[in-house]
Design a protein around this motif. Sequence first.
Motif, PDB file in Angstrom:
ATOM      1  N   ARG A 137       0.881  -1.251   0.129  1.00 15.13           N
ATOM      2  CA  ARG A 137      -0.023   0.010   0.004  1.00 15.13           C
ATOM      3  C   ARG A 137       1.063   1.043  -0.006  1.00 15.13           C
ATOM      4  NH1 ARG A 137      -4.639  -1.614   4.470  1.00 15.13           N
ATOM      5  NH2 ARG A 137      -5.980  -2.865   3.258  1.00 15.13           N
ATOM      6  N   ASN A 194       1.886   1.670  -3.404  1.00 14.14           N
ATOM      7  CA  ASN A 194       1.010   2.240  -4.270  1.00 14.14           C
ATOM      8  C   ASN A 194       0.317   3.765  -3.837  1.00 14.14           C
ATOM      9  OD1 ASN A 194       0.119   0.407  -6.312  1.00 14.14           O
ATOM     10  ND2 ASN A 194      -0.020  -0.900  -4.617  1.00 14.14           N
ATOM     11  N   ARG A 195       1.088   4.314  -2.709  1.00 10.44           N
ATOM     12  CA  ARG A 195       0.696   5.413  -2.252  1.00 10.44           C
ATOM     13  C   ARG A 195      -0.506   5.501  -1.698  1.00 10.44           C
ATOM     14  NH1 ARG A 195       0.784  10.066  -4.427  1.00 10.44           N
ATOM     15  NH2 ARG A 195       1.838  11.283  -3.089  1.00 10.44           N
ATOM     16  N   ILE A 196      -1.363   4.215  -1.344  1.00  9.76           N
ATOM     17  CA  ILE A 196      -2.546   4.208  -0.872  1.00  9.76           C
ATOM     18  C   ILE A 196      -2.277   4.960   0.722  1.00  9.76           C
ATOM     19  CG2 ILE A 196      -4.588   2.747   0.032  1.00  9.76           C
ATOM     20  CD1 ILE A 196      -3.964   1.110  -2.230  1.00  9.76           C
ATOM     21  N   GLU A 210       0.818   6.656   3.560  1.00 13.09           N
ATOM     22  CA  GLU A 210       1.841   7.263   3.705  1.00 13.09           C
ATOM     23  C   GLU A 210       2.887   6.343   4.368  1.00 13.09           C
ATOM     24  OE1 GLU A 210       1.072  11.368   4.127  1.00 13.09           O
ATOM     25  OE2 GLU A 210      -0.029  11.404   1.994  1.00 13.09           O
ATOM     26  N   GLN A 227       1.767  10.928  -7.430  1.00 16.10           N
ATOM     27  CA  GLN A 227       0.700  10.353  -7.818  1.00 16.10           C
ATOM     28  C   GLN A 227       0.976  10.245  -9.289  1.00 16.10           C
ATOM     29  OE1 GLN A 227      -2.667  12.737  -7.061  1.00 16.10           O
ATOM     30  NE2 GLN A 227      -4.208  11.199  -7.655  1.00 16.10           N
TER      31      GLN A 227
END
Lengths: 309, 444
Positions: free
Chosen positions: A45, A48-50, A52, A67
């Motif tokens: 995650r 995936n930058r879901i 931080e 992004q």
Amino acid sequence: MLEIQHVSKSFFRNLALDDISLRIEAGEIFGLLGPNGAGKTTLIRIINRIIEPDNGYVRINGDLMTQHHQSMIGYLPEERGLYRTMTVEDHALFLGQLRGLSKRDVKMQLEYWLEKFDIADWRKKRIEELSKGMAQKVQFICTVLHEPKLLILDEPLSGFDPVNVELIKQELVEMKAKGKTIILSTHNMKSVEEICDRAALIHQSKKIMEGRISEIQEARKTGEFAIKFRGSMIAFVTALWTSFELTDKEILGDDKFIARVKMRGDNSFEDLLTALIGQVKIEAAWEVLPSMQDVFIDMVNPRKEANNA
Amino acid sequence: MRNSWLIARRELNERIGARSFLLFSIFGPLIILLAAYFLFAYGGEGKQRWNVLISDPTGIMDAKILANDDKSITYSFVNDYIELEEFRDAKQFQPFDAMIEINEKVLSNKTAFIFFREKPSVRMQTRLQFHIERRLEEVMVAEFTNLSVSAFRKIKQPLNIAFRNAYDPLDEASDLRAWVGFFFGTVIFLFIFLFGMTILRSVTLEKSNRIIEVLLASVRPNQLMAGKIIGIGIAAFIQFAIWIIIIGFGLFFLRETLFPDLMDAANMNVAQMTEEVKQQTNDYFFVNKEYNEFVDLVYERVQFGTMTAYFLLFFVVGYLFYGAFFAAIGATSGSESDGQQFILPIIFILCFALYAGYFALENPDSSLAVFFHYFPFTSPVVVMVKLSQGYTPGQGYQLFLSLFILVLSAIFVLLIAGRLYKNGILQYGHRIKLSLMLKWLKKM
């Protein structure tokens, strides 16, 4: 390709990742291994930058991940779902466009993949009409539609029958050949051995191992050899005498066996062959490397940890 | 922005594609039209004949009120004081439906009281008022002028206009029209609740089937939440539009076909009649059983254009305000059943808002009604009530102030909901404690 440096993450006092650093090279299939709850999904995650990280950073091709880079990634999560009432085509259009493709490109790509998997007639089917395995295929297609440079697949093989497992594995190998980088998080150790170049093992939030699959196995070999032969088992054991130790045997037929043997003292593999030649008919002989399954269990087994303590 | 729009479009397509959307779009307005039909057909009926006692201790009216008998009111006179309790409880007064008290000061303070047992219809109220006024006019003309009554009435016409509220020529401000505002406010809240629940279900569904993880790899949580609220909002807006069109055509159809006589404007539009015409048509107008206050209300007195414009404005902002709550609840609940529990306080607030609308209707000038008018949780319905009652000149700014407060509140709630959504959306399977939510908010 991807560089993870000193990444840590905690969720209100629970440490999920503790100073993880990894380097994944372009064009390789990288196995991300670890028991349930080790922190793999959290790491994925973060990539995936879901979510931080609390500390550390992720770079892609030398740049800090933003992004803008998300469209370079294709992500198939372990806990994946689809909108049940949407058709396969609508789904592909929705997810493909979210990943930056135009409607036309999505349609072209979808055409290609549906043809490739021989499922062109599914296009107008609603997801709720598909079986679990069929839905898995649609999910896989939606993940690769935008031709990502980096694929992150969390348990991509679960839910598939053996035929489709082979199909997906073959697909991954083809993608690797095309220069794609693939991170494969799985508990299927056999597939790790078969298709991964390198792997890392995360356990209790920490990275406890990283390396090439062959090197990992090499480092944990026990000096055991397997001999496939025809003849009498008694003759075989007699030939071993006190210089070698029979650790295991597998009966293949009336006079056909695979025996596992360990050296004693300074005896070598050549000495073993010399002792056996003339006593039995050797058909094959090889060094036994530990399976990734064995390595995994060996490294995360709590009983072993307790014994060590 | 592109991503939010893609999310919004998907939500919109899913809502519009659902059979329930079509059914609600068609049957919702049809039910309302059916209700309107019954109100038109039977709403004018009520107690047909009133027995009214006039307490006139000083004999001001001289036991006279009408030249001709009225078919629906019978007046009786008593030249004595009657206490309210006496009228209420004494056996001899039970046959009377209402008592009109004409005290000696009536000619100076122009105030008469009507005590009723059962609230008269607006039509009956108008008629009673009309009869008393005309009789007192005659008395006043005889008492204070040398004019004949007819001469007085000729010159009274312009004065009469001055006596009445320019915004409310029939001087029936309040009730019935305020109910129209309440109806509009209720429809706003009905839509907010229905589509708010849709937001909640949509969020919990994405959480439970875990597609949320795929989405979040492409869009930021705030974009996702915004897209969802916008998409479902557009679906609600479309449904509104369909309702307005169907109801509009339906009312037109009723006017043109089923009730052509009832809708004859000449019969209805009292405000535009000259005194002379009014007098000539007076008996017909009042006696005509087909006169119906609902017809009059719907076709003559409601300013649909203004109401609909503000209605849509307050719906949009009110929906954003409440929609953010629903999205945050969906994101922070561990499962759909959890969400249902969280929804109870919201339902309570929505019911409270409806009550506030009713309160404002009954007590338009109370300070609490003023508070409800600005309070963002209640303002969409209270403003509708107030709008239908009419803002007095110079107070129009109140409407915009209320809207401004609602807009600011919506922005604030969207920001908070965005934070809760972002943190809660990936928490699966367990209930999120309030303390945890506060921690998320503190991180803002």
